[in-house]
Every structure is written in C-alpha cells, then in structure tokens.
Design a protein around this motif. Sequence first.
Motif, short mmCIF file in Angstrom:
data_model
loop_
_atom_site.label_atom_id
_atom_site.label_comp_id
_atom_site.label_asym_id
_atom_site.label_seq_id
_atom_site.Cartn_x
_atom_site.Cartn_y
_atom_site.Cartn_z
N MET A 150 -10.07 0.02 4.56
CA MET A 150 -9.12 0.09 2.82
C MET A 150 -8.64 1.92 2.96
SD MET A 150 -9.26 -3.28 0.48
CE MET A 150 -9.47 -5.11 1.52
N VAL A 151 -9.45 1.76 1.87
CA VAL A 151 -10.11 3.81 2.00
C VAL A 151 -9.40 4.52 3.13
CG1 VAL A 151 -11.12 5.87 1.70
CG2 VAL A 151 -11.52 3.74 0.79
N ILE A 173 1.08 -1.33 -0.11
CA ILE A 173 -0.14 0.19 0.15
C ILE A 173 0.99 1.44 -0.04
CG2 ILE A 173 -1.92 1.16 1.36
CD1 ILE A 173 -3.37 -1.76 2.60
N ARG A 205 -8.12 -2.43 -5.75
CA ARG A 205 -7.53 -3.71 -4.98
C ARG A 205 -8.45 -4.32 -4.74
NH1 ARG A 205 -5.87 -3.29 1.33
NH2 ARG A 205 -5.56 -6.05 1.45
N ALA A 248 -8.01 1.55 -2.83
CA ALA A 248 -8.73 0.44 -2.50
C ALA A 248 -10.42 -0.34 -4.33
CB ALA A 248 -10.11 1.10 -1.61
N ASN A 278 -5.42 3.30 3.40
CA ASN A 278 -5.08 4.43 2.78
C ASN A 278 -4.23 5.21 2.64
OD1 ASN A 278 -4.60 1.47 1.29
ND2 ASN A 278 -6.35 1.80 -0.76
N THR A 314 -5.97 -9.77 -0.05
CA THR A 314 -7.70 -9.40 -0.32
C THR A 314 -8.08 -10.84 -0.39
OG1 THR A 314 -6.91 -7.62 -0.72
CG2 THR A 314 -9.37 -8.71 -1.31
N CYS A 321 -17.02 1.33 -2.98
CA CYS A 321 -16.05 2.46 -2.72
C CYS A 321 -15.77 2.60 -4.85
CB CYS A 321 -14.67 1.74 -3.42
SG CYS A 321 -14.11 0.68 -1.76
#
Length: 294
Positions: free
Chosen positions: A89-90, A33, A49, A46, A93, A231, A201
């Motif tokens: 994830m957002v 990341i 991925r 995100a 990141n 993931t 997302c």
Amino acid sequence: MDLSVAGTSRIDGKTLAAASTTVLLWASAFVAIRSAGAHFGPGALALGRLLVGAVALLALLVYRREGLPPRAAWPGIAASGVLWFGLYMVALNWGEKQVDAGTAAMLVGIGPVLIALLGGRLLNEGFPPKLLAGMAVSLGGAVVVGFSMSGGGGSSVLGILLCLLAAAVYAGGVVSQKPALRHATPLQATTFGCLIGAVACLPFAPQLVSDLADAPLSATLNVVYLGLFPTALAFTTWAYALSRTTAGRMGATTYSVPALVVLMAWTVLGEAPGVLTLAGGALCLAGVAVSRRG
C-alpha cells in the motif's frame, strides 16, 4: 476468468461472485488513491486506510465470534500483513503520486505472472509451459511504459519502479496468504493481516494526524472508503475466493482491473494514459494472458 476450484471443471458461483467483488473494488481503489494522494502522504494514506479497515474487520470478527487464528496460520498471516497490507500500500500510494492511476494499474497488473512463478515454486502449483514467455512479454511491456514516460523526468521513472515494487510484494503477499487459509478463515486471515499491516505503518502516525488536520472532507472520506470497501470488504472476498482455488488462478482474475481503472480514472479524474503507455500496458497484460493459457 478461470475460477473453478482445483480438481473440478465447473465454475463455482460463490467464488466467482467473491472474486468479481474484489476486482471491482480494487479497481476503484486506484482512483481513490490518486485523488486522496493529493492531500495525504503515501505512508499516512496507507495507515489511515488500514486503521479504518482494521476497526471494521475487528467488529465483524467479534460479531461472528471467530476468535484468533490457529498457530499454524500466523506465519502466513504475518508475512502477508507486512508485504501486502503494509509495503504494497505504501509503494502503490507513492507510485501513484508520480504516475496516473491507469498506468499504475497496468504495471501492478504483472503481479499475476509473479504470483504464478512464486506459487509454482513455493506452493507446488506447477509451472505453466508458457509462463516464462508471458513474463518476458510483460517485462517488455513495462519497458515500453517506462520509455513512454521517460519525458516526465525522474519522478515518472520513480513512479514506475514503485509500481513494479508494489506488483512484486503483492505477489509475495498472495503466496504467503494461501497456506494460512488452510488453517484460518478468510475473515481471520484478512483481519489480522490488516492489523499487522497497520502496526507496520505506525511510524507514519504523526504524518497522518497532520494530514488529517489539513485535508478537505472529500479526501478524508476517500480514506474511509478505501478502508471500508477496497480493504475490509475486498480483501475478505479475495481471501474467501483464494481459499477455494489456487493462487495462480486467483491472480488471473485481476486481468480486468487495469481496463476498469483506465475507464474510472477517465470518468472521475479526467486523466488517461498516453497511446504509447497504453500499448505498453497492453503488452503487460498480454504477457499475463500468455502465462496463464492452459
């Protein structure tokens, strides 16, 4: 690591192998990341991925003919999809754009304390006697990390807060997923959680297209790696292990992630947290250890 299935005293070999695979791949994700984040926005990374992971997981689901999860599993899958696959994830990141990979891992490392709190309350797993003391120690460690990085300006403070947010939604995602695994298979829970996260997302799709056009091949391959391994594979092995033990015990298996991340980041990226930051991170992890004793 305490990976024995609830009600037994023996370590289950398959659960241990699944959890160990998860820990190693999730540790590598912090480094990937950090590297890919130089070329992709937090939301775009995100989404990329999750799309790669969803395609791989759907292909495996069709191959194994597992089909849709039962209706009773959907609330937990939906909650974990939005919280863990999407928001986590957002936030992570974005946080890793402000702080190094090792610092991010140490801050997210307080997640097991939050998992134990939520699991004790919502899943009736009980409250270990030292849970509150461990939480106080971990929060003290987070304060030390914040103080150590205060010279980095507002961006570092923002990064710390984002990593703490990631820890909180990670805990919420684990506790949401646990009840779903009473009805769905680990592959079903992971596949549809990943799909729901990808849908959440989708507003970042234009940025993903733009970033893909400008990013070097190495950064794009990092996105593919994140989707296939940390993931698709690691979340499936996590769900498998979680289905065989408690949320609190599974949270405790991530103790070693920050140490692995610091080592990987130093080797691959040439970066490592400062001495005071490491001390604060050690306090975070010490708090987790105290909270899970006994």
